[in-house]
Design a protein around this motif. Structure first.
Motif, PDB file in Angstrom:
ATOM      1  N   TRP A  30      -8.669  -9.340  -3.876  1.00 21.86           N
ATOM      2  CA  TRP A  30      -8.112  -9.474  -2.526  1.00 21.86           C
ATOM      3  C   TRP A  30      -8.797  -8.477  -1.612  1.00 21.86           C
ATOM      4  CZ3 TRP A  30      -5.808  -5.513   0.239  1.00 21.86           C
ATOM      5  CH2 TRP A  30      -5.218  -5.866   1.464  1.00 21.86           C
ATOM      6  N   THR A  31      -9.078  -8.895  -0.375  1.00 27.72           N
ATOM      7  CA  THR A  31      -9.596  -7.985   0.641  1.00 27.72           C
ATOM      8  C   THR A  31      -8.759  -8.132   1.907  1.00 27.72           C
ATOM      9  OG1 THR A  31     -11.205  -9.630   1.419  1.00 27.72           O
ATOM     10  CG2 THR A  31     -11.948  -8.042  -0.241  1.00 27.72           C
ATOM     11  N   GLY A  32      -8.597  -7.052   2.621  1.00 25.04           N
ATOM     12  CA  GLY A  32      -7.817  -7.055   3.851  1.00 25.04           C
ATOM     13  C   GLY A  32      -7.760  -5.655   4.417  1.00 25.04           C
ATOM     14  N   ASN A  33      -6.669  -5.346   5.101  1.00 22.91           N
ATOM     15  CA  ASN A  33      -6.500  -3.998   5.657  1.00 22.91           C
ATOM     16  C   ASN A  33      -5.013  -3.726   5.817  1.00 22.91           C
ATOM     17  OD1 ASN A  33      -6.509  -1.610   7.285  1.00 22.91           O
ATOM     18  ND2 ASN A  33      -8.620  -2.103   7.862  1.00 22.91           N
ATOM     19  N   LEU A  34      -4.478  -2.889   4.928  1.00 25.05           N
ATOM     20  CA  LEU A  34      -3.058  -2.542   4.961  1.00 25.05           C
ATOM     21  C   LEU A  34      -2.893  -1.045   5.148  1.00 25.05           C
ATOM     22  CD1 LEU A  34      -1.312  -4.533   2.054  1.00 25.05           C
ATOM     23  CD2 LEU A  34      -1.062  -4.897   4.506  1.00 25.05           C
ATOM     24  N   ALA A  35      -2.136  -0.652   6.152  1.00 21.97           N
ATOM     25  CA  ALA A  35      -1.790   0.760   6.329  1.00 21.97           C
ATOM     26  C   ALA A  35      -0.727   1.143   5.302  1.00 21.97           C
ATOM     27  CB  ALA A  35      -1.276   0.998   7.745  1.00 21.97           C
ATOM     28  N   GLN A  36      -0.505   2.435   5.129  1.00 22.51           N
ATOM     29  CA  GLN A  36       0.477   2.905   4.148  1.00 22.51           C
ATOM     30  C   GLN A  36       1.847   2.295   4.416  1.00 22.51           C
ATOM     31  OE1 GLN A  36       1.357   7.166   3.931  1.00 22.51           O
ATOM     32  NE2 GLN A  36       1.530   7.022   1.718  1.00 22.51           N
ATOM     33  N   TYR A  37       2.508   1.885   3.348  1.00 24.15           N
ATOM     34  CA  TYR A  37       3.831   1.259   3.306  1.00 24.15           C
ATOM     35  C   TYR A  37       3.803  -0.228   3.660  1.00 24.15           C
ATOM     36  CZ  TYR A  37       5.588   6.081   3.283  1.00 24.15           C
ATOM     37  OH  TYR A  37       5.828   7.396   2.980  1.00 24.15           O
ATOM     38  N   THR A  74      -2.319  -7.877 -13.290  1.00 23.26           N
ATOM     39  CA  THR A  74      -2.458  -6.426 -13.380  1.00 23.26           C
ATOM     40  C   THR A  74      -3.525  -5.933 -12.406  1.00 23.26           C
ATOM     41  OG1 THR A  74      -1.875  -6.502 -15.735  1.00 23.26           O
ATOM     42  CG2 THR A  74      -2.921  -4.489 -14.927  1.00 23.26           C
ATOM     43  N   ILE A  75      -3.197  -4.872 -11.694  1.00 25.55           N
ATOM     44  CA  ILE A  75      -4.175  -4.224 -10.815  1.00 25.55           C
ATOM     45  C   ILE A  75      -5.163  -3.426 -11.667  1.00 25.55           C
ATOM     46  CG2 ILE A  75      -4.494  -2.443  -9.049  1.00 25.55           C
ATOM     47  CD1 ILE A  75      -1.748  -3.215  -7.941  1.00 25.55           C
ATOM     48  N   THR A  76      -6.469  -3.640 -11.432  1.00 27.92           N
ATOM     49  CA  THR A  76      -7.481  -2.872 -12.170  1.00 27.92           C
ATOM     50  C   THR A  76      -8.188  -1.853 -11.288  1.00 27.92           C
ATOM     51  OG1 THR A  76      -9.103  -4.637 -11.776  1.00 27.92           O
ATOM     52  CG2 THR A  76      -7.860  -4.705 -13.848  1.00 27.92           C
ATOM     53  N   ASN A  77      -8.420  -2.199 -10.007  1.00 29.67           N
ATOM     54  CA  ASN A  77      -9.085  -1.269  -9.095  1.00 29.67           C
ATOM     55  C   ASN A  77      -8.459  -1.355  -7.708  1.00 29.67           C
ATOM     56  OD1 ASN A  77     -11.403   0.001 -10.587  1.00 29.67           O
ATOM     57  ND2 ASN A  77     -11.918  -2.163 -10.898  1.00 29.67           N
ATOM     58  N   VAL A  78      -8.457  -0.219  -7.010  1.00 26.03           N
ATOM     59  CA  VAL A  78      -7.940  -0.141  -5.644  1.00 26.03           C
ATOM     60  C   VAL A  78      -9.026   0.492  -4.778  1.00 26.03           C
ATOM     61  CG1 VAL A  78      -6.190   0.880  -4.156  1.00 26.03           C
ATOM     62  CG2 VAL A  78      -5.569   0.084  -6.436  1.00 26.03           C
ATOM     63  N   ASN A  79      -9.443  -0.218  -3.755  1.00 28.74           N
ATOM     64  CA  ASN A  79     -10.541   0.269  -2.894  1.00 28.74           C
ATOM     65  C   ASN A  79     -11.779   0.625  -3.707  1.00 28.74           C
ATOM     66  OD1 ASN A  79      -8.918  -0.040  -0.623  1.00 28.74           O
ATOM     67  ND2 ASN A  79      -8.229   2.096  -0.640  1.00 28.74           N
ATOM     68  N   GLY A  80     -12.010  -0.153  -4.768  1.00 29.73           N
ATOM     69  CA  GLY A  80     -13.203   0.034  -5.577  1.00 29.73           C
ATOM     70  C   GLY A  80     -13.114   1.116  -6.626  1.00 29.73           C
ATOM     71  N   VAL A  81     -11.975   1.787  -6.743  1.00 29.13           N
ATOM     72  CA  VAL A  81     -11.803   2.848  -7.744  1.00 29.13           C
ATOM     73  C   VAL A  81     -10.496   2.609  -8.489  1.00 29.13           C
ATOM     74  CG1 VAL A  81     -13.111   4.519  -6.396  1.00 29.13           C
ATOM     75  CG2 VAL A  81     -10.626   4.365  -6.104  1.00 29.13           C
ATOM     76  N   ALA A  82     -10.298   3.379  -9.560  1.00 28.44           N
ATOM     77  CA  ALA A  82      -9.051   3.265 -10.309  1.00 28.44           C
ATOM     78  C   ALA A  82      -7.875   3.715  -9.451  1.00 28.44           C
ATOM     79  CB  ALA A  82      -9.128   4.106 -11.583  1.00 28.44           C
ATOM     80  N   ASN A 111       0.851  -1.183   0.000  1.00 27.44           N
ATOM     81  CA  ASN A 111       0.000   0.000   0.000  1.00 27.44           C
ATOM     82  C   ASN A 111       0.892   1.240   0.000  1.00 27.44           C
ATOM     83  OD1 ASN A 111      -1.964   1.943   0.220  1.00 27.44           O
ATOM     84  ND2 ASN A 111      -2.387   1.562   2.394  1.00 27.44           N
ATOM     85  N   ALA A 112       0.889   1.968  -1.106  1.00 27.10           N
ATOM     86  CA  ALA A 112       1.651   3.208  -1.192  1.00 27.10           C
ATOM     87  C   ALA A 112       0.761   4.422  -0.971  1.00 27.10           C
ATOM     88  CB  ALA A 112       2.337   3.317  -2.557  1.00 27.10           C
ATOM     89  N   GLY A 113      -0.536   4.210  -0.761  1.00 26.88           N
ATOM     90  CA  GLY A 113      -1.464   5.327  -0.613  1.00 26.88           C
ATOM     91  C   GLY A 113      -1.684   5.726   0.834  1.00 26.88           C
ATOM     92  N   THR A 114      -2.245   6.882   1.020  1.00 25.71           N
ATOM     93  CA  THR A 114      -2.502   7.391   2.373  1.00 25.71           C
ATOM     94  C   THR A 114      -3.731   6.733   2.999  1.00 25.71           C
ATOM     95  OG1 THR A 114      -3.789   9.235   1.444  1.00 25.71           O
ATOM     96  CG2 THR A 114      -1.436   9.612   1.855  1.00 25.71           C
ATOM     97  N   ALA A 115      -4.653   6.246   2.167  1.00 25.36           N
ATOM     98  CA  ALA A 115      -5.832   5.564   2.689  1.00 25.36           C
ATOM     99  C   ALA A 115      -5.503   4.096   2.950  1.00 25.36           C
ATOM    100  CB  ALA A 115      -6.988   5.664   1.692  1.00 25.36           C
ATOM    101  N   ALA A 116      -6.146   3.512   3.947  1.00 22.36           N
ATOM    102  CA  ALA A 116      -5.965   2.084   4.204  1.00 22.36           C
ATOM    103  C   ALA A 116      -6.364   1.293   2.964  1.00 22.36           C
ATOM    104  CB  ALA A 116      -6.784   1.647   5.406  1.00 22.36           C
ATOM    105  N   LEU A 117      -5.586   0.291   2.633  1.00 18.58           N
ATOM    106  CA  LEU A 117      -5.864  -0.544   1.467  1.00 18.58           C
ATOM    107  C   LEU A 117      -6.743  -1.711   1.916  1.00 18.58           C
ATOM    108  CD1 LEU A 117      -5.192  -0.879  -1.553  1.00 18.58           C
ATOM    109  CD2 LEU A 117      -3.263  -2.311  -0.859  1.00 18.58           C
TER     110      LEU A 117
END
Length: 546
Positions: A243-250, A273-281, A219-225
């Motif tokens: 995949w579903t789970g809960n990853l904090a940034q980094y 290939t990743i198509t969506n992250v947290n339900g969005v692009a 997870n490189a984003g600021t929102a939890a993945l």
């Protein structure tokens, strides 16, 4: 066995591992005391978007001193550190028993070992002596988290906190490693996932390919993945996975994907290939895809096997566990060779090198030949085996098995062994002529460590035991090296000539009563000429195209 060497290295911490944070203290280079008012925290640098070059050395270590006095770190720090482009930081960690005396070159370390010199003179970047920290748990946790098995160990830690071993590169090499390894990621984006690496996918399969791949997701984003959607393409077959789970940034997770099954032979490709992250692009498409090519051998090849590892491990060979190294010895007649570093690997660690599936039905008295070099560490018993299978790898028969005194090609040594002369090599011969069902034969080398010394392998070839390996007096080729024309002189009529590159791919073929072959269109390099006479005799010979 805590070791220091220059030539070969295997970090115990795999590339792409997550770098744990640490809080340590640098030494005051004049007063000789720790600067506890200004702690060094790894994540302070990475969170600021900086890469970190970390040299873990010992003041008694001669190779460490050689690297230190090359000024590679000083040059890199001057160009890219705080007073340069401010892209990176350099940390020098004395990971043994260093104290102010050994670091300043005025006396031994805390264990009484002599120092190599003054490690502080002219150094601007922080120097961190672990043993001087009053909290010795810092020493233990650092060694555990970063798996320091030998000195020097030089790591690159990227802004996304992943760790890679660079080895002892010069300043330009360190900069290139930083630029090519560390992703240019937008860590301020909310929804941003990275595919760091993949595993569980071999380069070679036999008869069919069945494997369960896994990927390392960050997870490189600021929102939890919390969810990631993937598209998968394997051998032309497409599927999706969520995949579903809960990853904090980094933070990083290892994700097991569904099992893949490929029955088609030939070169194949696996892509996720990743198509969506947290339900969005994904807000940043960097590192959203991973691909790997692999080969599926359905039928044995009749192409000649003559491998000198000049290109290390070819695509149609397989380093099963990825533990084999490739090194240019440049000693005697040997250039590049493969090695299995029992000097660093603990007892019981093993790897396999699998050759392409072969059809030996038309090879008279099939014989495997290879060059081996090995010295024992005292009385160690590192092992090398050759095994073959005729049922797609379901069962294996051992045709060669040597260890310890039987395997060694020289006297024992406590230094890491790198062959320096041809006399330290031995050519081994393994009879393959008795194999039943020779149409689809798989041969593999099995390396087993006894925590001893390095096993070297070179010049693997499968030959006709009646004379395929070398030309006899009735057949010669010239000149060698050749530029435009390769001449063939034979007392027998030549039925055909086939030329292969060192990867075993056919690049040229001539039929009829061939007396010469125009090779001007070939790229410079090494080749193998397979010459068959009208009487059915086959001769293989390596030549060089200039």
């Amino acid at each position: 066995m805590l070791i220091a060497f220059v030539g070969l290295s295997f970090a115990q911490l795999p590339d792409g591992s997550y770098g744990e944070n640490f809080t340590l203290y640098e030494i005051d280079k004049t007063a000789g005391t720790l600067i506890t008012s200004n702690p060094i925290s790894l994540y302070d640098y990475t969170n600021a978007g900086k890469s970190v070059i970390m040299d873990v050395s010992a003041t008694w270590c001669a190779p460490c001193w050689s690297y230190h006095t090359s000024h590679a770190l000083e040059d890199f720090y001057a160009a890219y550190g705080p007073t340069g482009t401010n892209q990176a930081q350099v940390l020098f960690v004395e990971g043994s028993n260093g104290n102010f005396a050994s670091l300043s070159g005025t006396g031994p370390d805390a264990n009484g070992s002599a120092t190599q010199g003054n490690w502080l003179a002219g150094v601007e970047y922080p120097v961190i002596p672990l043993r001087m920290d009053a909290n010795q748990s810092s020493y233990n946790s650092f060694h555990s988290n970063y798996a320091i098995a030998y000195f020097p160990t030089v790591y690159l830690i990227c802004p996304n906190r992943l760790v890679y071993e660079t080895g002892q590169l010069n300043a330009a090499g360190l900069y290139n490693a930083m630029n090519t390894t560390c992703p240019a990621v937008d860590f301020s984006a909310a929804n941003n996932a990275l595919i760091i690496s993949a595993s569980g996918i071999s380069t070679v399969y036999f008869c069919s390919a069945t494997f369960t791949p896994s990927i390392k997701l960050q997870n490189a984003g600021t929102a939890a993945l919390t969810s990631v959607d993937f598209n998968i393409n394997c051998g032309g077959q497409t599927s999706t996975y969520t995949w579903t789970g809960n990853l904090a940034q980094y933070n990083v997770a290892d994700i097991t994907l569904p099992q893949m099954n490929v029955s088609n032979g030939g070169a194949q490709n696996f892509t996720v290939t990743i198509t969506n992250v947290n339900g969005v692009a994904d807000d940043d498409a960097t590192m959203n895809s991973y691909s790997k090519e692999f080969n599926v051998f359905i039928n044995g090849t009749t192409e000649p096997i003559d491998e000198d590892f000049s290109s290390c491990v070819s695509n149609n060979w397989s380093d099963v566990n990825g533990l084999l190294g490739c090194y240019n010895i440049s000693a005697g007649s040997h250039g590049y060779a493969l090695y299995f570093d029992c000097y660093s690997y603990s007892n019981g660690v093993q790897d396999e090198l699998t050759m392409p599936m072969m059809n030996l039905s038309n090879t008279q008295n099939a014989t495997l030949k290879f060059d081996v070099a090995h010295k024992r560490y005292q009385t160690s018993n590192d092992r090398l085996k050759v095994q073959y299978s005729t049922d797609c790898g379901a069962t294996w028969t051992t045709a060669y098995n040597k260890a310890g005194a039987d395997l060694t090609t020289g006297g024992a040594t406590t230094s890491q062994f790198v062959p320096s002369t041809d006399s330290q090599w031995r050519t081994e011969t393994v009879d393959l002529s008795g194999i039943s069902n020779p149409e689809n034969v798989i041969v593999k080398f099995v390396f087993v460590s006894n925590y001893g010394n390095v096993i070297w392998l070179d010049n693997v070839r499968v030959v006709d035991g009646t004379g395929v390996e070398e030309f006899d007096g009735n057949v010669t080729i010239y000149p060698n090296p050749a530029t435009n024309v390769l001449n063939i002189n034979s007392s027998e009529s030549i039925d055909n000539v086939v030329i292969y590159n060192v990867a075993g791919q056919m690049v040229m073929s001539e039929n009829g009563n061939v007396q010469s072959v125009n090779i001007s269109s070939l790229a410079a390099g090494s080749y193998i000429a397979r010459i068959q006479t009208a009487d059915g005799n086959i001769f293989n010979q390596r030549f060089v195209k200039e």
